[in-house]
Design a protein around this motif. Structure first.
Motif, short mmCIF file in Angstrom:
data_model
loop_
_atom_site.label_atom_id
_atom_site.label_comp_id
_atom_site.label_asym_id
_atom_site.label_seq_id
_atom_site.Cartn_x
_atom_site.Cartn_y
_atom_site.Cartn_z
N PHE A 18 0.68 -1.16 0.02
CA PHE A 18 0.07 -0.07 0.02
C PHE A 18 0.92 1.23 -0.18
N LEU A 19 1.86 1.18 0.71
CA LEU A 19 2.84 2.35 0.83
C LEU A 19 3.65 2.60 -0.67
N THR A 20 4.01 1.58 -1.28
CA THR A 20 4.48 1.47 -2.53
C THR A 20 3.56 2.28 -3.40
N VAL A 21 2.35 1.87 -3.64
CA VAL A 21 1.40 2.56 -4.46
C VAL A 21 1.04 4.09 -4.05
N LEU A 22 1.03 4.37 -2.85
CA LEU A 22 0.81 5.58 -2.26
C LEU A 22 1.73 6.70 -2.45
N LEU A 23 3.09 5.93 -2.30
CA LEU A 23 4.41 6.88 -2.73
C LEU A 23 4.52 7.28 -4.03
N GLY A 24 4.20 6.39 -4.69
CA GLY A 24 4.26 6.61 -6.67
C GLY A 24 3.04 7.77 -6.62
N ASN A 25 1.90 7.79 -6.11
CA ASN A 25 0.91 8.66 -6.10
C ASN A 25 1.26 10.07 -5.68
N PHE A 26 1.98 9.86 -4.62
CA PHE A 26 2.32 10.97 -3.97
C PHE A 26 3.36 11.97 -4.88
N ALA A 27 4.29 11.15 -5.28
CA ALA A 27 5.40 11.90 -6.06
C ALA A 27 4.75 12.78 -7.43
N GLU A 28 3.56 11.97 -7.85
CA GLU A 28 3.03 12.45 -9.00
C GLU A 28 2.31 13.70 -8.34
N ALA A 29 1.64 13.73 -7.53
CA ALA A 29 0.93 14.71 -6.66
C ALA A 29 1.72 15.88 -6.45
N VAL A 30 2.95 15.96 -5.74
CA VAL A 30 3.91 16.76 -5.75
C VAL A 30 4.08 17.51 -6.78
N ALA A 31 4.47 16.66 -7.78
CA ALA A 31 5.08 17.46 -9.20
C ALA A 31 3.78 18.40 -9.74
N GLU A 32 2.71 17.78 -9.55
CA GLU A 32 1.30 18.50 -10.22
C GLU A 32 1.27 19.77 -9.13
N ALA A 33 1.51 19.87 -7.96
CA ALA A 33 1.02 20.93 -6.78
C ALA A 33 2.12 21.96 -7.53
N ARG A 34 3.32 21.84 -7.74
CA ARG A 34 4.38 22.89 -8.19
C ARG A 34 3.76 23.54 -9.39
N GLY A 35 3.00 22.99 -10.40
CA GLY A 35 2.77 23.55 -11.37
C GLY A 35 1.43 24.42 -11.31
N LYS A 36 0.58 23.92 -10.22
CA LYS A 36 -0.75 24.61 -9.64
C LYS A 36 -0.36 25.72 -8.87
N ALA A 37 0.74 25.61 -8.26
CA ALA A 37 1.28 26.76 -7.15
C ALA A 37 1.80 28.10 -8.30
N GLN A 38 2.23 27.83 -9.54
CA GLN A 38 2.65 28.85 -10.31
C GLN A 38 1.38 29.50 -10.82
N ALA A 39 0.33 28.62 -11.13
CA ALA A 39 -0.96 29.20 -11.71
C ALA A 39 -1.61 30.26 -10.51
#
Length: 424
Positions: A71-92
């Motif tokens: 479960f942590l493996t799946v969650l960390l994979g999603n978390f890495a993607e979410a962090v990258a997306e959050a940076r782009g949203k922060a710029q907007a």
């Protein structure tokens, strides 16, 4: 403040990581979808292990440990993607905040009212003076001004905008450097240049590149091969009378498949888009980032795109028979009333070159502000003398009655500076 922003971004990324557990999102990544299926199977196995003593089902503690790790493996994979997306949203969000917090000096029947730039409508008139940020795209209906468009276009030199000419348009988010202008809003709310930039940043989608598609197919093939290998291990283990639990098989399968690459593949693409955004380059897809990696030569239409936004004074070059100290004193005096970045940089350069330089402001002097019409600033002394600083052609016309030899010598220095790409 920065700590609060980081904390908020972390919480949003964690929340997004759980939301990305939805099957429709997980199916876009075959490797992680397989790990997710293994996690669900292990949840059932863990429950059964608490009720059964079968060796194939395994012990409760062992199964629970494997379930949590998957479960942590799946969650960390999603978390890495979410962090990258959050940076782009922060710029907007930053761009959107700039748009909403810019005050506008709205003119209603000639009376000035201060409103938010987001409240402006097409056809409204607003006033801007030196130092104001232009709140919306528009056309000049009155006045002439120098505009700093570096934040939007990257052009380091101020541009001249004049009502009634073909250069009468201004962009929201730019800054007025001199004079006073009246502008009519030319775009509806949500259709300005800044709004389009926000839309580009927010619309940066995860369009897979050809290389990424090929890698995904390869990873899916590896996953299928290792699935077959893992499944066939059970009959062989039974034949050799070796006890092999379901949890061990699933754990082995997850270790064999390229889980790390599959989990970070989408995050790598988004991180590339975010890295380009930090360099003020909007990449609308991962394909654009991948294409940029193949670029060897980049041709740009103007030097301002790759230079510092505001020009800065870098050297004082005196005319023949003029001391450097006298030149610095005159340059600083003529810049005291110049609020443009160039004027401020002259004072900074003087302090840097002459740390002990002391300037006594002359009494009775009349300071002349920089204007787009004269392209000069300076002061008139009480003694009748005048000091001016500005564009060379404007200075040359103003000082036409001066010594011709001195003017020719200065013009030669001006030409040398200009030939090297500088601005004299």
């Amino acid at each position: 403040m920065e700590t609060n922003k980081a904390s908020l971004a972390f919480r949003q990324s964690v929340q997004a990581a759980f939301l990305k557990l939805h099957p429709t999102h997980m199916m876009q990544n075959p490797v992680m979808f397989t790990v997710g299926c293994g996690t669900l199977i292990m949840v059932g196995v863990t429950v059964l292990s608490a009720l059964s003593a079968s060796t194939f089902i395994g012990t409760f503690g062992y199964n629970l440990t494997i379930t949590l790790l998957l479960f942590l493996t799946v969650l960390l994979g999603n978390f890495a993607e979410a962090v990258a997306e959050a940076r782009g949203k922060a710029q907007a969000d930053t761009l959107r905040k700039t748009r909403s917090e810019t005050p506008a000096r709205l003119l209603v029947d000639g009376v000035e009212q201060t409103v938010s730039s987001s409240d402006l409508k097409k056809g409204d008139l607003f006033l801007c003076e030196a130092g104001d940020v232009i709140p919306a795209d528009g056309e000049l209906v009155e006045g002439l001004a120098a505009i700093d468009e570096a934040a939007i276009t990257g052009e380091s030199a101020p541009v001249i905008r004049e009502a009634g000419s073909d250069q009468n348009t201004v962009i929201g988010g730019t800054r007025v450097l001199s004079d006073r202008i009246v502008v009519r809003v030319s775009s509806h709310p949500g259709e300005s240049f800044l709004d389009k930039m926000i839309a580009l940043v927010e619309g940066a989608n995860r369009q897979k590149t050809p290389n990424e598609i090929a890698l995904t197919i390869l990873l899916a093939a590896f996953t299928l091969v290792f699935l077959i290998v893992t499944v066939t291990l059970k009959p062989f283990a039974d034949y050799l009378q070796i006890s092999l639990s379901l949890a061990a098989l699933i754990a082995l399968f997850v270790c064999l498949i390229p889980t790390t690459i599959g989990g970070l593949l989408s995050a790598i693409g988004i991180a590339g888009m975010d890295r380009a955004l930090k360099a003020n380059i909007i990449a609308k897809s991962g394909k654009a980032v991948e294409t940029a990696g193949d670029i060897d030569v980049l041709l740009l239409d103007k030097t301002g795109t790759i230079t510092i936004g505001n020009r800065k004074a870098t050297a004082f070059i005196p005319a023949p028979d003029v001391s450097l100290e006298l030149l610095i004193e005159a340059a600083v005096l003529s810049s005291l009333a110049d609020t443009t970045p160039e004027g401020k940089s002259v004072v900074e350069l003087a302090k840097k070159q002459k740390p002990n330089f002391q300037l006594n402001e002359p009494e009775g002097a009349a300071f002349i502000d920089f204007s787009a019409e004269t392209r000069m600033s300076g002061l008139d002394l009480a003694t009748g003398s005048s000091i001016r600083k500005g564009a060379w052609d404007a200075i040359k016309n103003w000082a036409s009655a001066s010594d011709a030899t001195t003017l020719n010598a200065v013009e030669q220095e001006v030409t040398k500076v200009a030939q090297k790409g500088g601005t004299p």
